[in-house]
Motif scaffolding. Structure first.
Motif: not given
Ligand code: FAD
Ligand code: NAP
Ligand code: FMN
Length: 578
Positions: A45-51, A83-97
């Protein structure tokens, strides 16, 4: 509330597909060899978070997800406020856009997560692998600052950067595509890859940023009085035959054409004829056409500014540039456009090719749609203030607002495309109160919201805070507003005309006066919407909202901030500000 753990592999809905524009179409040329996407359950799983404020970053996030799937990954695309900060800090593979807003600030949907992650130095992100794509605009001083902040923060907290951050200017497609093509294989890190399924690209919508539709301008009418100190106009663009539809809250992007007089004045100023043939995106065209349709010629790019400073030797400009003092440069540039700078040194000449190489591509301008797609399925209504001002002994005009007011007519096919705004929406629950704060052109989406509620026969209270300079000249849509009051679609109206009396009165003053009732409606689950000027009004309205909640709810500043944050998380406090 969705979190990274419970919304895996979310399907693309229609709006998300719409965001893809023509962008992904270019990507299927990346043929990836593979055996297949493999077992989805075992996929990484990779998380792709967008702002994102207006959807560009969101669209890139979904493009990245498409390629991630093709690489056998399990992409989880989330808005940063999902996404809550508590879950964010556990992510292993992350793309931020992420884009940048205000003056180097986070987009609204990224602010809360940023506040949480940037304020706690004890967070350890050693398990995290990441890369950041920053969207921005080099004409802002703090170019791509939000992306820079995330990149630096994650590194500081121990996360491993898998690929260098890429900072994109307004024409972000190529840079974003390259970043996606480079980061996804690194995220996959040996995971099975497949040939990109071309059927996925066939769902791409007909129209988008790279392929705008041609809408006929069917109405162009002055809303403000001819005596007003400003010019606000109502436009209707036909979408008949396009197969397109839209929702109240969406924006329409208009691709302008530059003013012909400005084009010819610039061509004369640099000593060209306009007939020079120049290549633009692989097509040869006359210089005049290139300047009219393809390049930003009003506001100078940084490159053009530096070249003019060098060639002209203009001391004031050189001082402003070399001082590193952005306020000094801004004050030098205030009211000066490219032509002003060229006219200051009439001996300065450029070849057509040299000049084009220093320009940025002409950008579309976004407009909040002022009609409901249900009430007006064939037309899109816009409410636009024409930018006109006199400085340096010349009349200056905003590119797009005056393209529509002065150049476009019923024969003109206006190049446009939609930007859906998933969160800026009339509440699904027809009984919930809706509080709308929209001075000036900020009224646009609220006209649409009110039409939508009328169409739905919704019973929830609708309350509008509106204002502008003077009631006698700037009370736009007055007839419609009064009719909606009569028919009870508009339950409450508070007006703030700033220049009708000595002391300025603004919408936030009316909010404070009505604090008790405002708080009561918020307590009933009411939605609070703001649209219009981002720099002054939206900040002051935000402050007033905190004050009202604190006073009326007998809360401390911190408690009021927590209350407002919860409203944001629940998408009950949303803004469309510019
Ligand atoms: C999501 C979104 C929604 C929007 N919705 C609306 C809407 O509903 N209605 C609307 O009217 N606008 C709206 N806007 C703003 C709109 O996109 C354009 O920015 C606006 O129309 C100006 O564009 P322009 O091309 O006419 O002017 P530009 O050519 O972009 O020129 C604007 C620039 O001119 C300069 N300038 C302006 N006034 C002066 C002055 N008095 N003195 C000196 N310099 C000056 C400033 O540098 C300013 O940045 C929205 C923006 C966004 C991002
Ligand atoms: N930062 C900027 O450069 C900036 C700011 C505003 C608008 N704009 C642009 O100008 C165009 C037209 O804007 P518009 O028609 O929406 O009108 P506007 O210029 O935003 O003004 C609308 C009303 O808001 C008032 N206002 C000014 N400061 C305020 C504050 N701090 N809080 C609350 N209200 C305040 C104005 O009063 P007074 O004018 O009497 O003070 C006026 O009555 C848009 O394209 C917008 O992007 C740019
Ligand atoms: C009101 C406003 C403020 C902006 N401020 C900045 C800024 O400070 N720095 C920057 O690099 N870009 C800035 N931008 C440009 C956006 O980041 C850029 O248009 C981006 O592509 C928007 O992406 P989004 O649709 O995902 O929000 C600003 C744009 C707007 C409309």
């Amino acid at each position: 509330m969705k979190t990274a753990n419970n919304s895996q592999n979310i399907p693309f809905n229609e709006a998300q597909q719409a965001w893809l524009g023509g962008f992904f179409a270019g990507m299927h040329s990346h043929i990836l060899q593979s055996a297949g996407s493999g077992d989805a359950a075992n996929a990484r799983t990779i998380s792709i978070l967008y702002g994102s404020q207006t959807g560009n970053s969101e669209s890139v996030a979904y493009d990245a997800a498409q390629l991630a799937k093709a690489h056998g990954l399990n992409p989880n695309v989330l808005s940063m406020d999902e996404i809550e900060a508590d879950n964010f800090i556990k992510l292993e593979y992350l793309l931020i856009i992420t884009s940048t807003y205000g003056e180097g600030e986070m987009p609204d949907n990224a602010q809360m997560l940023w506040d949480a992650i940037s304020s706690d130095d004890s967070i350890d992100l050693a398990q995290m692998h990441y890369s950041v794509l920053a969207l921005g605009d080099t004409s802002y001083d703090l170019f791509c600052q939000a992306g820079i902040d995330w990149d630096q923060r994650l590194e500081k907290l121990g996360a491993k950067r898998l690929y260098e951050r890429v900072d994109c200017d307004v024409d972000f497609d190529d840079a974003a595509e390259a970043w996606i093509s480079n980061t996804i294989p690194l995220m996959a890190d040996g995971a099975a890859t497949i040939t990109v399924d071309s059927s996925k690209t066939s769902n791409a919508p007909k129209y988008g940023r790279k392929n705008p539709f041609l809408g006929k301008l069917v109405t162009n009418r002055l809303l403000s009085s001819p005596d007003s100190s400003k010019e606000i106009r109502h436009y209707e663009i036909s979408i008949v035959g396009s197969g397109l539809s839209y929702e109240a809250g969406d924006a329409l992007n208009v691709v302008p054409v530059n003013c012909p007089e400005l084009v010819s004045d610039i061509i004369s100023a640099i000593g060209c004829s306009g007939d020079e043939d120049e290549p633009v995106s692989g097509e040869l065209m006359p210089f005049t056409q290139a300047l009219s349709e393809h390049f930003e010629i009003k506001l100078p790019s940084k490159e053009l500014l530096e070249e003019i400073a060098k060639r002209s030797g203009d001391q004031k400009l050189n001082n402003a540039l070399s001082s590193g003092d952005k306020d000094k440069l801004a004050s030098y540039l205030w009211g000066r456009d490219t032509l002003d700078l060229l006219l200051q040194s009439p001996e300065m000449q450029f070849s057509a090719a040299e000049f084009l190489a220093l320009l940025k591509p002409l950008q579309h301008r976004a407009y909040s749609i002022s009609s409901s797609g249900k009430a007006h399925p064939d037309t899109v209504h816009l409410t636009i203030s024409s930018v006109r001002y006199n400085s340096h002994d010349r009349e200056h005009k905003g590119v797009c607002s005056t393209y529509l007011s002065d150049l476009a007519n019923e024969e003109t096919a206006v190049r446009c495309f939609f930007s859906p705004n998933k969160v800026f929406r009339v509440p699904e629950d027809n009984d919930l109160p809706m509080i709308m704060v929209g001075p000036g052109t900020g009224i646009a989406p609220f006209r649409a919201f009110l039409q939508e509620r009328e169409f739905r026969n919704a019973k929830g209270v609708n309350w509008l805070f509106f204002g502008d300079r003077n009631a006698s000249t700037d009370f736009i849509y007055r007839d419609e507003i009064e009719a909606m009051q009569k028919s009870s679609v508009l339950g409450k109206l508070d007006l703030a005309f700033s220049r009708d009396q000595e002391e300025k009165i603004y919408v936030q003053d009316r909010m404070r006066e009505q604090g008790a009732e405002l708080f009561t409606l918020l307590e009933q689950g009411g939605y609070f919407f703001v649209c219009g000027d981002a720099y002054r009004m939206a900040k002051d309205v935000d402050k007033a909202l905190h004050d009202v909640i604190s006073t009326q709810g007998s809360m401390s500043e911190e408690q009021a901030a927590e209350y407002v944050n919860q409203m944001k998380k629940d998408k009950r406090y949303v803004r469309d500000v510019y």
